[in-house]
Design an enzyme around this catalytic site. Sequence first.
Site, mmCIF file in Angstrom:
data_model
loop_
_atom_site.group_PDB
_atom_site.id
_atom_site.type_symbol
_atom_site.label_atom_id
_atom_site.label_comp_id
_atom_site.label_asym_id
_atom_site.label_seq_id
_atom_site.Cartn_x
_atom_site.Cartn_y
_atom_site.Cartn_z
ATOM 1 N N CYS A 146 -0.025 1.613 -2.879
ATOM 2 C CA CYS A 146 -0.788 0.668 -2.035
ATOM 3 C C CYS A 146 -0.984 -0.658 -2.771
ATOM 4 O O CYS A 146 -0.891 -1.716 -2.174
ATOM 5 C CB CYS A 146 -2.186 1.194 -1.715
ATOM 6 N N ASP A 147 -1.333 -0.580 -4.048
ATOM 7 C CA ASP A 147 -1.824 -1.760 -4.750
ATOM 8 C C ASP A 147 -0.887 -2.306 -5.833
ATOM 9 O O ASP A 147 -1.142 -3.374 -6.383
ATOM 10 C CB ASP A 147 -3.185 -1.435 -5.400
ATOM 11 N N CYS A 160 -4.182 4.287 -6.000
ATOM 12 C CA CYS A 160 -2.957 4.348 -5.195
ATOM 13 C C CYS A 160 -1.973 3.270 -5.645
ATOM 14 O O CYS A 160 -2.080 2.114 -5.232
ATOM 15 C CB CYS A 160 -3.295 4.188 -3.718
#
Length: 314
Positions: free
Chosen positions: A140-141, A137
């Site tokens: 997300c990261d 992701c």
Amino acid sequence: METPLSTSCLIIGSGPAGYTAAIYTGRANIPTILCEGELPGGQLTQTTEVENFPGYPEGIQGMDLMDDLRSQALRFGCDIRSKIISRVDFSRRPYRAWTDEEEEITAQTVIIATGASAKYLGLPDEKKYAGRGVSACATCDGFFYRKKTVAVVGGGDSACEEASYLSGLAEKVYLIVRKPYLRASKIMQKRVLENPKIEVLFEHETDGLFGEEKVEGARLTYRRGTPEEKQVEIAISGFFLGIGHHPNSELFRPWIQTDPEGYILTEGIRPLTNLPGIFAAGDVADPLYRQAITAAASGCRAALEAERFLAAGE
Ligand code: NDP
């Protein structure tokens, strides 16, 4: 033993399909429980801007879109629970489901809207470096890789989207593609190929990752099985998967028919499964379109079918 919760309609999953189904069952006055699952709001909470959901001429953040859908479902009385359904028994009616805390829910109808999850290559190193450089992701990261070099594997829209997103944060992005071409839509290909921060490594396969504590690099093979075959190493801090998704249908497979890839089989345009009163909506039953709007539409259809089923009192 505690009395099980009982409802007319149990919706499992909280992406566009699940929430849309809840809006429709709510407006039809059907008592509904929705269990949000592991990723409340579904895949769209992991994306940035959604530009192709009708009604938002300027686009909308995925998280905001899902918050709006959730509020709309709440407005019509849906009992939304932050629970994960970890076991079901569809052998007889009413159908039974259990949360991971072993709370039992019985339901006259069930709408399965559990979506799909990111695929991994299946390399032991993906597990070894999970949370230490391996991610599925980018949104997300990606933040953790500011000014670093990262790689994305895959050649479809997901991979191109991840690579484009990461290029806004990282110093350099490798896109590792196993074929000599990209499968992504033309507009995404253009964005990637014209981006000076992205280097596309066509015809490369990933063999493994290396690094002391965290990912420090990847070992690739160029043109495996040809006279030009050679081993390549790239220095990277982050390795992102962008190779597609698999449907989250494992839980239901003893009862619900799927295709060989695990997508729940439905009857053409109707979201009917092989069991009466159980419907499937969204990506878990859609190997073809997998869009937020098509998921929402099938959630609507599933709710209308549940309403019809309950009214018929079969
Ligand atoms: P796709 O199935 O379209 O693409 C998967 C990519 O990963 C392909 O390039 C495939 O290679 C590669 N791949 C698969 N397995 C491996 C492996 N083991 N090793 C190396 N490479 C591998 O999945 P996507 O998630 O990209 O897209 C799914 C659907 O969602 C599509 O319809 C897409 O259009 C849509 N989508 C739309 C977006 C948007 O409009 N913004 C964003 C994201 C997705 P190969 O080509 O060799 O098979």
